[in-house]
Scaffold this motif. Structure first.
Motif, PDB file in Angstrom:
ATOM      1  N   MET A 225      78.522  60.114  16.331  1.00 15.96           N
ATOM      2  CA  MET A 225      79.625  60.596  16.978  1.00 15.96           C
ATOM      3  C   MET A 225      79.750  59.454  18.147  1.00 15.96           C
ATOM      4  N   ILE A 226      80.998  59.401  18.730  1.00 19.95           N
ATOM      5  CA  ILE A 226      81.256  58.563  19.814  1.00 19.95           C
ATOM      6  C   ILE A 226      82.013  59.336  21.031  1.00 19.95           C
ATOM      7  N   VAL A 227      81.874  58.756  22.078  1.00 21.80           N
ATOM      8  CA  VAL A 227      82.606  59.704  23.349  1.00 21.80           C
ATOM      9  C   VAL A 227      83.726  58.737  23.732  1.00 21.80           C
ATOM     10  N   CYS A 228      84.906  59.767  23.766  1.00 22.21           N
ATOM     11  CA  CYS A 228      86.194  59.154  24.153  1.00 22.21           C
ATOM     12  C   CYS A 228      85.986  58.516  25.589  1.00 22.21           C
ATOM     13  N   PRO A 229      86.458  57.313  25.739  1.00 24.82           N
ATOM     14  CA  PRO A 229      86.408  56.836  27.223  1.00 24.82           C
ATOM     15  C   PRO A 229      87.325  57.545  28.204  1.00 24.82           C
ATOM     16  N   SER A 230      88.601  57.968  27.656  1.00 28.06           N
ATOM     17  CA  SER A 230      89.221  58.701  28.320  1.00 28.06           C
ATOM     18  C   SER A 230      89.091  60.188  28.802  1.00 28.06           C
ATOM     19  N   CYS A 231      89.008  61.026  27.540  1.00 27.27           N
ATOM     20  CA  CYS A 231      88.543  62.566  28.096  1.00 27.27           C
ATOM     21  C   CYS A 231      87.153  63.038  28.003  1.00 27.27           C
ATOM     22  N   LYS A 232      86.410  61.960  27.562  1.00 28.78           N
ATOM     23  CA  LYS A 232      84.887  62.137  27.608  1.00 28.78           C
ATOM     24  C   LYS A 232      84.308  63.038  26.448  1.00 28.78           C
ATOM     25  N   GLU A 233      85.106  63.481  25.446  1.00 28.85           N
ATOM     26  CA  GLU A 233      84.892  64.317  24.530  1.00 28.85           C
ATOM     27  C   GLU A 233      84.361  63.479  23.252  1.00 28.85           C
ATOM     28  N   GLU A 234      83.308  64.206  22.444  1.00 30.46           N
ATOM     29  CA  GLU A 234      82.794  63.465  21.251  1.00 30.46           C
ATOM     30  C   GLU A 234      83.792  63.568  20.108  1.00 30.46           C
ATOM     31  N   ILE A 235      83.913  62.617  19.453  1.00 35.38           N
ATOM     32  CA  ILE A 235      84.875  62.351  18.422  1.00 35.38           C
ATOM     33  C   ILE A 235      84.114  61.484  17.271  1.00 35.38           C
ATOM     34  N   GLU A 236      84.629  61.680  16.115  1.00 38.24           N
ATOM     35  CA  GLU A 236      83.847  61.088  14.909  1.00 38.24           C
ATOM     36  C   GLU A 236      83.792  59.319  15.124  1.00 38.24           C
ATOM     37  N   ASP A 237      82.837  58.822  14.343  1.00 42.91           N
ATOM     38  CA  ASP A 237      82.697  57.438  14.352  1.00 42.91           C
ATOM     39  C   ASP A 237      83.877  56.628  13.869  1.00 42.91           C
ATOM     40  N   ASN A 238      84.113  55.458  14.398  1.00 42.08           N
ATOM     41  CA  ASN A 238      85.101  54.618  13.949  1.00 42.08           C
ATOM     42  C   ASN A 238      86.666  55.100  13.994  1.00 42.08           C
ATOM     43  N   SER A 239      86.823  56.260  14.845  1.00 42.94           N
ATOM     44  CA  SER A 239      88.001  56.706  14.865  1.00 42.94           C
ATOM     45  C   SER A 239      89.197  55.821  15.536  1.00 42.94           C
ATOM     46  N   HIS A 240      90.527  55.846  15.068  1.00 35.30           N
ATOM     47  CA  HIS A 240      91.668  54.929  15.620  1.00 35.30           C
ATOM     48  C   HIS A 240      92.097  55.787  16.905  1.00 35.30           C
ATOM     49  N   TYR A 241      91.987  56.772  16.912  1.00 38.65           N
ATOM     50  CA  TYR A 241      92.672  57.838  18.105  1.00 38.65           C
ATOM     51  C   TYR A 241      91.779  58.851  18.249  1.00 38.65           C
ATOM     52  N   CYS A 242      91.628  59.366  19.918  1.00 38.11           N
ATOM     53  CA  CYS A 242      90.941  60.449  19.993  1.00 38.11           C
ATOM     54  C   CYS A 242      91.725  61.664  19.366  1.00 38.11           C
ATOM     55  N   ASP A 243      90.855  62.538  18.621  1.00 41.61           N
ATOM     56  CA  ASP A 243      91.785  63.887  18.191  1.00 41.61           C
ATOM     57  C   ASP A 243      91.721  64.943  19.343  1.00 41.61           C
ATOM     58  N   GLN A 244      91.269  64.574  20.652  1.00 41.73           N
ATOM     59  CA  GLN A 244      91.263  65.670  21.697  1.00 41.73           C
ATOM     60  C   GLN A 244      92.482  65.230  22.611  1.00 41.73           C
ATOM     61  N   CYS A 245      92.572  63.922  23.030  1.00 40.16           N
ATOM     62  CA  CYS A 245      93.537  63.449  24.117  1.00 40.16           C
ATOM     63  C   CYS A 245      94.747  62.564  23.413  1.00 40.16           C
ATOM     64  N   GLY A 246      94.297  61.928  22.096  1.00 45.05           N
ATOM     65  CA  GLY A 246      95.478  61.123  21.665  1.00 45.05           C
ATOM     66  C   GLY A 246      95.147  59.591  22.232  1.00 45.05           C
ATOM     67  N   GLN A 247      94.306  59.322  22.665  1.00 43.50           N
ATOM     68  CA  GLN A 247      94.080  57.830  23.427  1.00 43.50           C
ATOM     69  C   GLN A 247      93.839  57.151  22.201  1.00 43.50           C
ATOM     70  N   GLU A 248      94.428  55.998  22.193  1.00 41.38           N
ATOM     71  CA  GLU A 248      94.098  54.811  21.082  1.00 41.38           C
ATOM     72  C   GLU A 248      92.862  54.274  21.632  1.00 41.38           C
ATOM     73  N   LEU A 249      91.822  54.268  20.552  1.00 42.64           N
ATOM     74  CA  LEU A 249      90.388  53.609  20.736  1.00 42.64           C
ATOM     75  C   LEU A 249      90.337  52.320  20.389  1.00 42.64           C
ATOM     76  N   VAL A 250      89.678  51.253  21.428  1.00 49.32           N
ATOM     77  CA  VAL A 250      89.333  50.140  21.251  1.00 49.32           C
ATOM     78  C   VAL A 250      88.061  49.925  21.167  1.00 49.32           C
ATOM     79  N   TYR A 251      87.330  48.665  20.522  1.00 53.33           N
ATOM     80  CA  TYR A 251      86.017  48.560  20.201  1.00 53.33           C
ATOM     81  C   TYR A 251      85.770  47.005  20.657  1.00 53.33           C
ATOM     82  N   CYS A 252      84.494  46.909  21.072  1.00 46.83           N
ATOM     83  CA  CYS A 252      84.105  45.597  21.356  1.00 46.83           C
ATOM     84  C   CYS A 252      83.837  44.716  20.180  1.00 46.83           C
TER      85      CYS A 252
END
Length: 192
Positions: free
Chosen positions: A1-28
């Motif tokens: 699990m990872i934490v969305c940097p926008s809404c701070k909710e836990e979401i699945e690893d390697n997600s493209h978007y946060c399923d809670q707030c819809g924010q597109e996720l970017v990775y280092c």
């Protein structure tokens, strides 16, 4: 699990978007951590989308399949670079430490032995703009007997744990829900 940097909710690893707030996720592209912005707050690597990361990895796979002798100069440079995603080693038996302050949009993951400071350590980019945080302010350590501890490193404006001043070079054990204060920044402790 990872934490969305926008809404701070836990979401699945390697997600493209946060399923809670819809924010597109970017990775280092260097350490693989999720974040926001153009640069990683942990290591300074370039932040890329999941699609970009997959394209880069596929290009590297194709290059390695062809063999180095048939590569162009640009492809040779690409084949010698570090991989886009480097998994952080999981240390068995060590709980994950997170220090966070949602209102300041600060979330740092504990690294055993890491320096917290404005001029040194893996969290340097988080604190470099805060003149109250010393260049080498504090240190995080994990010991089997005490768990995660914080040590003040003779900082100018002090380190506190639950509003109690820390003595320099004396490790203080942290538990979930504690508040660490680095100069003028409060960070809540989370252990999982």
């Amino acid at each position: 699990m990872i934490v969305c940097p926008s809404c701070k909710e836990e979401i699945e690893d390697n997600s493209h978007y946060c399923d809670q707030c819809g924010q597109e996720l970017v990775y280092c592209s260097s350490c693989g951590r999720v974040g926001i912005g153009r640069r990683c707050t942990h290591c300074g690597g370039l932040m890329v989308s999941v699609d970009e990361m997959q394209q880069r990895n596929e290009s590297r796979r194709q290059i390695s399949d062809r063999g180095v002798s048939s590569l162009t100069d640009d492809e040779k440079l690409l084949s010698h670079r570090a991989p886009d995603v480097v998994q952080m080693p999981v240390q068995k038996g060590i709980p994950t430490l997170t220090l966070y302050n949602p209102s300041l949009d600060i979330r740092i993951m504990g690294v055993n032995g890491a320096i917290i400071g404005r001029k040194q350590g893996p969290y340097q980019q988080v604190f470099e703009g805060n003149m109250y945080v010393s260049g080498v302010h504090a240190q995080l350590i994990y010991t089997p007997n005490s768990g995660w501890c914080i040590i003040d490193k003779h900082s100018s404006n002090g380190t506190k744990l639950n509003q109690r001043d820390l003595l320099p070079d004396v490790p203080m054990s942290m538990k979930a829900g504690d508040i660490v204060t680095l100069a003028n920044i409060n960070l809540q402790v989370s252990l999982t």
